[in-house]
Design an enzyme around this catalytic site. Structure first.
Site, PDB file in Angstrom:
ATOM      1  N   LYS A   1      90.089  24.150  53.722  1.00 37.92           N
ATOM      2  CA  LYS A   1      91.076  25.019  54.368  1.00 37.92           C
ATOM      3  C   LYS A   1      92.317  24.257  54.831  1.00 37.92           C
ATOM      4  O   LYS A   1      93.433  24.722  54.702  1.00 37.92           O
ATOM      5  CB  LYS A   1      90.411  25.633  55.617  1.00 37.92           C
ATOM      6  CG  LYS A   1      90.511  27.117  55.732  1.00 37.92           C
ATOM      7  CD  LYS A   1      89.666  27.706  56.864  1.00 37.92           C
ATOM      8  CE  LYS A   1      89.638  26.957  58.150  1.00 37.92           C
ATOM      9  NZ  LYS A   1      88.939  27.687  59.235  1.00 37.92           N
ATOM     10  N   LYS A   2      92.082  23.086  55.452  1.00 34.67           N
ATOM     11  CA  LYS A   2      93.180  22.400  56.146  1.00 34.67           C
ATOM     12  C   LYS A   2      93.564  21.063  55.531  1.00 34.67           C
ATOM     13  O   LYS A   2      94.512  20.420  56.001  1.00 34.67           O
ATOM     14  CB  LYS A   2      92.782  22.153  57.618  1.00 34.67           C
ATOM     15  CG  LYS A   2      92.508  23.449  58.392  1.00 34.67           C
ATOM     16  CD  LYS A   2      92.035  23.195  59.811  1.00 34.67           C
ATOM     17  CE  LYS A   2      91.622  24.483  60.491  1.00 34.67           C
ATOM     18  NZ  LYS A   2      90.842  24.272  61.721  1.00 34.67           N
TER      19      LYS A   2
HETATM   20  N1  C2G Z   1      90.517  30.099  70.291  1.00 34.06           N
HETATM   21  C1  C2G Z   1      91.142  30.741  71.347  1.00 34.06           C
HETATM   22  N2  C2G Z   1      92.221  30.171  71.955  1.00 34.06           N
HETATM   23  C2  C2G Z   1      92.710  28.986  71.519  1.00 34.06           C
HETATM   24  C3  C2G Z   1      92.088  28.325  70.462  1.00 34.06           C
HETATM   25  C4  C2G Z   1      90.993  28.899  69.831  1.00 34.06           C
HETATM   26  O1  C2G Z   1      90.725  31.838  71.763  1.00 34.06           O
HETATM   27  N3  C2G Z   1      93.782  28.483  72.139  1.00 34.06           N
HETATM   28  C5  C2G Z   1      89.374  30.749  69.644  1.00 34.06           C
HETATM   29  C6  C2G Z   1      89.655  31.123  68.192  1.00 34.06           C
HETATM   30  O2  C2G Z   1      90.345  32.367  68.133  1.00 34.06           O
HETATM   31  C7  C2G Z   1      88.261  31.209  67.619  1.00 34.06           C
HETATM   32  C8  C2G Z   1      87.496  30.129  68.417  1.00 34.06           C
HETATM   33  O3  C2G Z   1      88.259  29.876  69.597  1.00 34.06           O
HETATM   34  O4  C2G Z   1      87.702  32.474  67.921  1.00 34.06           O
HETATM   35  C9  C2G Z   1      87.352  28.865  67.592  1.00 34.06           C
HETATM   36  O5  C2G Z   1      88.643  28.386  67.305  1.00 34.06           O
HETATM   37  P1  C2G Z   1      88.893  27.453  66.039  1.00 34.06           P
HETATM   38  O6  C2G Z   1      87.944  26.347  66.043  1.00 34.06           O
HETATM   39  O7  C2G Z   1      90.356  27.149  65.972  1.00 34.06           O
HETATM   40  O8  C2G Z   1      88.510  28.437  64.847  1.00 34.06           O
HETATM   41  P2  C2G Z   1      89.076  28.451  63.393  1.00 34.06           P
HETATM   42  O9  C2G Z   1      89.343  27.065  62.885  1.00 34.06           O
HETATM   43  O10 C2G Z   1      90.150  29.495  63.338  1.00 34.06           O
HETATM   44  O11 C2G Z   1      87.803  28.922  62.566  1.00 34.06           O
HETATM   45  O12 C2G Z   1      85.628  31.985  59.821  1.00 34.06           O
HETATM   46  C10 C2G Z   1      86.648  31.660  60.646  1.00 34.06           C
HETATM   47  C11 C2G Z   1      86.791  30.216  60.922  1.00 34.06           C
HETATM   48  O13 C2G Z   1      85.591  29.565  61.096  1.00 34.06           O
HETATM   49  C12 C2G Z   1      87.721  30.175  62.102  1.00 34.06           C
END
Ligand code: C2G
Length: 131
Positions: free
Chosen positions: A44-45
């Site tokens: 993804k990244k």
């Molecule tokens: N989150 C949040 N506020 C932030 C950062 C993250 O509410 N400032 C929430 C995200 O919305 C998510 C959870 O914390 O619900 C985990 O965040 P990430 O690790 O950034 O998730 P991501 O990489 O978007 O993974 O299938 C979906 C992926 O696995 C999403």
């Protein structure tokens, strides 16, 4: 019993992650978290998380509001995960708003607001800047 399912990488675990999981837990009695794999993050990244998969899973599993964790291998498998974990509610951050509405045929889909001004990317950057 209402079963909640949510997903994330949870790298460099921070307050935004806690807030999201606590709010997700308010929507049901049982919380399952799909923690995205190192390989999924790379695809993804273009980079691996700072904390490896087993450690990110152990951190999330240690929270009182989380009952179960598993490895999320692919973004496209959410339907299978919803069925496997018998989820009643899928919870996602509102950066995904609208993206998972098609799963409404399987369960409720709720988008919760993210916590402002905190992110893993910014944490990495601020540590880099200080070194
Ligand atoms: N989150 C949040 N506020 C932030 C950062 C993250 O509410 N400032 C929430 C995200 O919305 C998510 C959870 O914390 O619900 C985990 O965040 P990430 O690790 O950034 O998730 P991501 O990489 O978007 O993974 O299938 C979906 C992926 O696995 C999403």
């Amino acid at each position: 019993m209402t079963r909640v399912l949510t997903f994330g990488t949870f790298d460099l675990f921070h307050i935004g992650h806690v807030n999201m999981l606590l709010r997700a837990a308010e929507l049901g009695d049982h919380v399952t978290v799909g923690v995205s794999s190192d390989a999924l993050n790379f695809s993804k990244k273009g980079r691996y998380p700072v904390y490896r998969e087993e450690h990110r899973m152990a951190i999330v599993a240690s929270l009182a509001c989380v009952h179960e964790v598993f490895v999320e291998e692919s973004l496209e498998l959410k339907g299978d995960y919803i069925r496997e974990h018998r989820a009643d509610v899928l919870v996602m951050g509102d950066d995904w708003a609208g993206k998972f509405d098609h799963y409404r045929e399987l369960c409720d889909v709720v988008y919760l607001p993210r916590t402002a001004e905190v992110s893993t990317t910014d944490i990495i950057q601020s540590i880099r800047d200080d070194l």
